[in-house]
Motif scaffolding. Structure first.
Motif, PDB file in Angstrom:
ATOM      1  N   TYR A 198       0.828  -1.207   0.000  1.00 37.64           N
ATOM      2  CA  TYR A 198       0.000   0.000   0.000  1.00 37.64           C
ATOM      3  C   TYR A 198       0.861   1.255   0.000  1.00 37.64           C
ATOM      4  N   ARG A 240       0.643   3.814  -3.131  1.00 41.33           N
ATOM      5  CA  ARG A 240      -0.108   5.037  -2.903  1.00 41.33           C
ATOM      6  C   ARG A 240       0.763   6.251  -2.571  1.00 41.33           C
ATOM      7  N   ARG A 248      -8.193   6.038  -6.355  1.00 39.36           N
ATOM      8  CA  ARG A 248      -7.889   6.767  -5.133  1.00 39.36           C
ATOM      9  C   ARG A 248      -9.118   7.470  -4.571  1.00 39.36           C
ATOM     10  N   GLU A 298     -10.696   5.881  -1.487  1.00 37.57           N
ATOM     11  CA  GLU A 298     -10.013   6.134  -0.217  1.00 37.57           C
ATOM     12  C   GLU A 298     -10.234   7.567   0.243  1.00 37.57           C
ATOM     13  N   ASN A 299     -10.178   8.498  -0.697  1.00 42.99           N
ATOM     14  CA  ASN A 299     -10.397   9.897  -0.329  1.00 42.99           C
ATOM     15  C   ASN A 299     -11.792  10.097   0.247  1.00 42.99           C
ATOM     16  N   MET A 355     -11.793   8.785   3.773  1.00 44.12           N
ATOM     17  CA  MET A 355     -11.103   9.673   4.707  1.00 44.12           C
ATOM     18  C   MET A 355     -11.898  10.949   4.952  1.00 44.12           C
ATOM     19  N   CYS A 361     -12.417   8.355   8.187  1.00 38.45           N
ATOM     20  CA  CYS A 361     -11.456   7.253   8.299  1.00 38.45           C
ATOM     21  C   CYS A 361     -10.028   7.786   8.237  1.00 38.45           C
ATOM     22  N   THR A 362      -9.143   7.157   8.984  1.00 39.70           N
ATOM     23  CA  THR A 362      -7.730   7.423   8.813  1.00 39.70           C
ATOM     24  C   THR A 362      -7.239   6.661   7.586  1.00 39.70           C
ATOM     25  N   ARG A 363      -5.983   6.922   7.216  1.00 40.20           N
ATOM     26  CA  ARG A 363      -5.462   6.205   6.043  1.00 40.20           C
ATOM     27  C   ARG A 363      -5.371   4.706   6.314  1.00 40.20           C
ATOM     28  N   ALA A 396      -8.784   3.352   5.960  1.00 35.65           N
ATOM     29  CA  ALA A 396      -9.150   3.282   4.544  1.00 35.65           C
ATOM     30  C   ALA A 396      -8.537   2.059   3.885  1.00 35.65           C
ATOM     31  N   LEU A 397      -7.316   1.713   4.307  1.00 35.78           N
ATOM     32  CA  LEU A 397      -6.673   0.517   3.752  1.00 35.78           C
ATOM     33  C   LEU A 397      -7.463  -0.732   4.119  1.00 35.78           C
TER      34      LEU A 397
END
Length: 305
Positions: free
Chosen positions: A122, A126, A195, A198-199, A202, A206-208, A211-212
């Motif tokens: 990841y 990323r 992406r 995930e954005n 967040m 959510c934290t990164r 999100a993972l």
């Protein structure tokens, strides 16, 4: 002088018999592909079939000449002996103990490998890391090291740590050895996921890391399953490290334990074949259960990288 009508009829007959002008290109290529495919399948399937048939033969039938391909009298005594169900066996082997050792080591190392490689992949996929191509090249190069070159340093390291004859002596190296391949595979999957997903996660709080695990990881299920199965199979079938780092009989893995069926003056082929068939069952079950995910993982993971 040639008869044009007769020549045209001959041409039509030739095209009907041999598929026309396209035979030499398309049909010949298909024929060669089929021949190559059959050869590959036979090369992989025939030893398995031969091993299965051998495990069903009495020991005396194996020394008979001429060789019989199919057992005259099918017997399950070899499986009974391997499983410890034969009361006449003078020295039963701890097959189930070896089986449990292999299962524990393979499952733990595969789980650790997936957990670590997913996070590394990841970051590579990323984050804007300088020299990412060099990092991937180094990871690919590490995966090409022959295992035999690592035996001495691994043995010395495990002896210094006091881990010889323990499960950790195999779990740690199995995890590390499978990391490069699993990481490269997951990088290809993570790069295919937009992406924006995930954005959006967040933005919702959510934290990164969340999100993972909540977005990227589930969407990469085919790649995760493929990496886990590869790590599991590599650990299940590995022999050299298991032979070197573990000497206690009750701590051995199944791959090494099967070799202990060989005696000083005898090589019980039927008994060893039965043990090998039983050792293949977990791998076959895993592959059959997750074959769809494995196929999609192997094909989709190579789209980007």
């Amino acid at each position: 002088m040639n008869n044009p009508v007769h020549t045209a009829a001959q041409d039509r007959a030739a095209r009907g018999a041999f598929g026309g002008a396209s035979w030499n290109s398309r049909n010949t290529g298909r024929l060669l592909i089929w021949i190559a495919g059959i050869a590959v399948v036979m090369n992989g399937v025939f030893p398995l079939v031969w091993m299965l048939l051998t495990s069903l033969k009495p020991e005396g039938e194996l020394s008979r000449l001429p060789i019989t391909y199919f057992p005259d009298a099918v017997t399950l005594s070899n499986y009974a002996t391997v499983l410890g169900l034969n009361p006449n066996d003078p020295s039963p082997k701890p097959f189930w103990r070896w089986f449990g050792n292999s299962a524990l080591i393979s499952l733990v190392s595969a789980g650790l490998c997936v957990w670590i490689s997913s996070q590394v992949a990841y970051v590579i996929a990323r984050m804007n890391i300088r020299g990412r191509g060099v990092i991937l090249a180094v990871i690919a190069g590490i995966s090409m090291f022959p295992l035999i070159t690592l035996i001495v340093p691994l043995f010395q390291t495990m002896r210094a740590l006091g881990l010889l004859n323990t499960h950790l002596a195999l779990i740690i190296p199995y995890t590390v050895l499978s990391l490069p391949v699993c990481t490269l595979m997951m990088v290809g999957f993570f790069q295919q996921i937009p992406r924006d997903l995930e954005n959006a996660a967040m933005v919702d709080g959510c934290t990164r890391a969340q999100a993972l695990w909540k977005v990227v990881f589930p969407l990469s299920a085919p790649g995760v399953f493929t990496a886990a199965i590869l790590a599991f199979v590599n650990a299940w079938e590995e022999f050299l490290l298991a032979l070197t780092l573990i000497q206690r009989e009750d701590m051995r893995t199944l791959a090494v334990g099967i070799t202990l069926y060989q005696g000083e003056f005898a090589f019980p082929w039927a008994l060893i074949s039965a043990a090998l068939v039983l050792a293949m069952v977990p791998v076959a079950v895993v592959v059959v259960m997750f074959q769809d995910r494995v196929v999609s993982g192997l094909t989709a993971g190579g789209v980007k990288g």
